[in-house]
Design a protein around this motif. Structure first.
Motif, PDB file in Angstrom:
ATOM      1  N   LEU A  44       0.851  -1.183   0.000  1.00 51.72           N
ATOM      2  CA  LEU A  44       0.000   0.000   0.000  1.00 51.72           C
ATOM      3  C   LEU A  44       0.889   1.237   0.000  1.00 51.72           C
ATOM      4  N   TYR A  45       0.338   2.343  -0.487  1.00 49.95           N
ATOM      5  CA  TYR A  45       1.106   3.583  -0.540  1.00 49.95           C
ATOM      6  C   TYR A  45       0.240   4.753  -0.082  1.00 49.95           C
ATOM      7  N   HIS A  46       0.874   5.702   0.612  1.00 55.10           N
ATOM      8  CA  HIS A  46       0.241   6.980   0.914  1.00 55.10           C
ATOM      9  C   HIS A  46       1.315   8.059   0.835  1.00 55.10           C
ATOM     10  N   VAL A  62       5.291  14.988  -3.517  1.00 53.34           N
ATOM     11  CA  VAL A  62       5.885  14.129  -2.492  1.00 53.34           C
ATOM     12  C   VAL A  62       6.308  12.796  -3.106  1.00 53.34           C
ATOM     13  N   MET A  63       5.466  12.239  -3.962  1.00 52.52           N
ATOM     14  CA  MET A  63       5.769  10.974  -4.616  1.00 52.52           C
ATOM     15  C   MET A  63       7.090  11.037  -5.378  1.00 52.52           C
ATOM     16  N   PHE A  64       7.361  12.189  -5.971  1.00 50.02           N
ATOM     17  CA  PHE A  64       8.616  12.367  -6.706  1.00 50.02           C
ATOM     18  C   PHE A  64       9.788  12.678  -5.783  1.00 50.02           C
ATOM     19  N   PHE A 240      14.894  17.009 -10.818  1.00 45.03           N
ATOM     20  CA  PHE A 240      14.674  15.594 -10.525  1.00 45.03           C
ATOM     21  C   PHE A 240      15.896  14.753 -10.884  1.00 45.03           C
ATOM     22  N   SER A 241      16.486  15.014 -12.034  1.00 45.53           N
ATOM     23  CA  SER A 241      17.631  14.205 -12.471  1.00 45.53           C
ATOM     24  C   SER A 241      18.812  14.359 -11.526  1.00 45.53           C
ATOM     25  N   GLN A 242      18.985  15.551 -10.990  1.00 50.99           N
ATOM     26  CA  GLN A 242      20.082  15.784 -10.038  1.00 50.99           C
ATOM     27  C   GLN A 242      19.750  15.186  -8.670  1.00 50.99           C
ATOM     28  N   LYS A 243      18.495  15.238  -8.295  1.00 47.29           N
ATOM     29  CA  LYS A 243      18.086  14.752  -6.976  1.00 47.29           C
ATOM     30  C   LYS A 243      18.130  13.231  -6.888  1.00 47.29           C
ATOM     31  N   TRP A 244      17.735  12.552  -7.990  1.00 50.12           N
ATOM     32  CA  TRP A 244      17.623  11.094  -7.945  1.00 50.12           C
ATOM     33  C   TRP A 244      18.531  10.368  -8.928  1.00 50.12           C
ATOM     34  N   LEU A 393       4.213   1.788   2.134  1.00 53.93           N
ATOM     35  CA  LEU A 393       5.207   2.790   1.762  1.00 53.93           C
ATOM     36  C   LEU A 393       4.594   4.168   1.964  1.00 53.93           C
ATOM     37  N   ARG A 394       5.388   5.085   2.458  1.00 52.94           N
ATOM     38  CA  ARG A 394       4.909   6.445   2.677  1.00 52.94           C
ATOM     39  C   ARG A 394       5.901   7.445   2.081  1.00 52.94           C
ATOM     40  N   GLN A 395       5.347   8.539   1.595  1.00 52.11           N
ATOM     41  CA  GLN A 395       6.113   9.708   1.184  1.00 52.11           C
ATOM     42  C   GLN A 395       7.276   9.340   0.262  1.00 52.11           C
ATOM     43  N   HIS A 396       8.516   9.727   0.629  1.00 54.37           N
ATOM     44  CA  HIS A 396       9.670   9.560  -0.248  1.00 54.37           C
ATOM     45  C   HIS A 396      10.132   8.108  -0.341  1.00 54.37           C
ATOM     46  N   GLU A 397       9.555   7.229   0.475  1.00 54.71           N
ATOM     47  CA  GLU A 397       9.979   5.822   0.432  1.00 54.71           C
ATOM     48  C   GLU A 397       9.771   5.221  -0.946  1.00 54.71           C
ATOM     49  N   LEU A 398       8.802   5.736  -1.701  1.00 54.21           N
ATOM     50  CA  LEU A 398       8.569   5.221  -3.046  1.00 54.21           C
ATOM     51  C   LEU A 398       9.808   5.415  -3.914  1.00 54.21           C
TER      52      LEU A 398
END
Length: 433
Positions: A44-46, A62-64, A240-244, A393-398
């Motif tokens: 599950l996700y939130h 948040v998902m990103f 995004f590319s720099q962050k992840w 899974l929550r928040q940035h865990e995705l």
């Protein structure tokens, strides 16, 4: 490896009494999603806290993997999506013209959703196009029907303000106020003061317009007020590319989705919706598979959310089943490909009954790739996936789990660059002798 993240917007739901307490997803026939669930690992996700109802743009942010404190506001995102320039210090707001009735010095919202022809709206929107107060300029920019955007330009402005649009009919228009948590209370108060004058000005201009005078004589609701909400302002954000460490592509039709993704520095492929959401999604999945120059491909459909907003569970069931047909392509092509990590989930729940705009239940998630575990879940829905190996899974865990399953996660404590990025290798500098 690359990740293809598919978001079925508003997929989750409340238990529907007429469906025996089940959700539309539980009732819908989804053989392809079920087979994907059986092949992968579920959970599950939130995007925030269970029970917290999230709007799509904030849930996606948040998902990103971004903190809500950095969120630039929906008004800013939509202004960018529509291609209008937003400069540092400008404040952008969602705006819509609708019908109010003045009662005891209050303005009561009578008709919030109005289907008005362009010929009627154009002169009204032109009449309130520009406003100036204390050196601050406000421009109303029509976008679609009664909807539009307002942009404030001038010194000393803040987006840390409340909304004026109550959304629900028969409630009074709300006075714009500075937010209690505003970092600059003086700027927020100044901005609110100007907007309240703007609202009263718009009412006077629209109420006295010949078109509305004629509508009142015909006992037709006048279009006599402008409602404001979701103020936004530019915020510095790490791309995004720099962050992840992932080159990203967005495939979406909605303004807030490709607007947000472009704000985060993703490449954007703007697609169109048709009357067939299943074919639309299949086309997007095919485009995602062909986009082999990207590490992260985000695919979005709004169809499930829109069906839920109709407050028709049966319609949502039919839409879910139509979307499931598209996943035959994912089942047959993505699942056997060891170079693909497929992630299917939703940004939030949208209840097809009740009064809430969105609801706060968790949504199901499945991940299938070369390195995913395999659990015993063989049905993709909000209850079955609760028994899966991912847990909640929550928040940035995705995003952390996506990096992990792409085999790109960094061991905590390693520092290969001045920024403690979550991926490996980071932007290191070789030592030269």
């Amino acid at each position: 490896m690359r990740c293809i993240l598919v978001i079925l917007d508003g997929l989750g739901d409340k238990g529907i009494p007429a469906l025996g307490g089940h959700t539309p997803l539980q009732v819908a026939r989804t053989p392809n999603l079920d087979q994907i669930a059986a092949a992968g690992v579920c959970g599950l996700y939130h995007s925030c806290l269970q029970g917290q109802a999230m709007p799509s743009e904030m849930a996606h942010f948040v998902m990103f993997g971004y903190d809500l404190a950095q969120f630039p506001g929906r008004g800013y995102i939509e202004m960018r999506a529509e291609g209008f320039p937003v400069h540092s210090g400008d404040v952008a707001l969602l705006s819509r013209t609708f019908s109010v009735k003045k009662e005891k010095e209050m303005f009561i919202l009578k008709v919030e959703k109005m289907n008005i022809d362009k010929e009627t709206l154009a002169p009204l929107h032109k009449a309130i196009r520009f406003y100036c107060e204390k050196g601050v300029e406000i421009e109303f920019i029509p976008t679609k029907g009664i909807a539009g955007l307002s942009i404030m330009r001038g010194p000393g402005l803040s987006a840390e303000i409340t909304d004026s649009n109550p959304i629900y009919e028969n409630r009074p228009i709300m006075k714009v106020l500075p937010r209690q948590d505003a970092k600059n209370p003086a700027a927020a108060n100044y901005t609110a003061e100007i907007l309240n004058k703007y609202l009263l000005w718009s009412y006077n201009i629209l109420s006295n317009h010949p078109i509305n005078k004629a509508r009142e004589k015909e006992h037709t609701p006048p279009i006599n007020f402008i409602g404001l909400q979701r103020a936004g302002q530019h915020q510095p954000l790490t791309p995004f590319s720099q962050k992840w460490g992932l080159k990203a592509l967005c495939i979406a039709s909605g303004a807030i989705y490709y607007g947000l993704c472009s704000t985060l520095g993703m490449d954007v492929l703007h697609v169109q919706d048709t009357e067939d959401p299943g074919k639309d999604l299949e086309k997007r999945l095919r485009l995602a598979y062909e986009a082999k120059g990207y590490d992260f491909i985000y695919v979005h459909t709004k169809a499930t959310d829109e069906a839920a907003h109709e407050r028709k569970p049966d319609l949502k069931i039919r839409v879910i089943e139509a979307l499931d047909h598209a996943f035959k392509f994912a089942r047959d092509v993505f699942i056997p490909d060891e170079d693909v990590l497929l992630v299917v989930t939703s940004d939030h729940s949208t209840a097809s009954i009740g009064n809430m705009i969105h609801s706060g239940e968790t949504v199901p998630i499945v991940m299938k790739g070369k390195y995913t575990r395999r659990d015993s879940v063989d049905t993709f829905d909000e209850i079955s996936c609760a028994l899966g190996g991912l847990g909640i899974l929550r928040q940035h865990e995705l995003m952390y789990m996506i990096l992990n399953l792409l085999d790109r996660g960094k061991l905590g404590g390693l520092m290969d660059s001045p920024v403690d990025q979550p991926y490996y290798p980071g932007p290191y500098i070789p030592l030269k002798g």
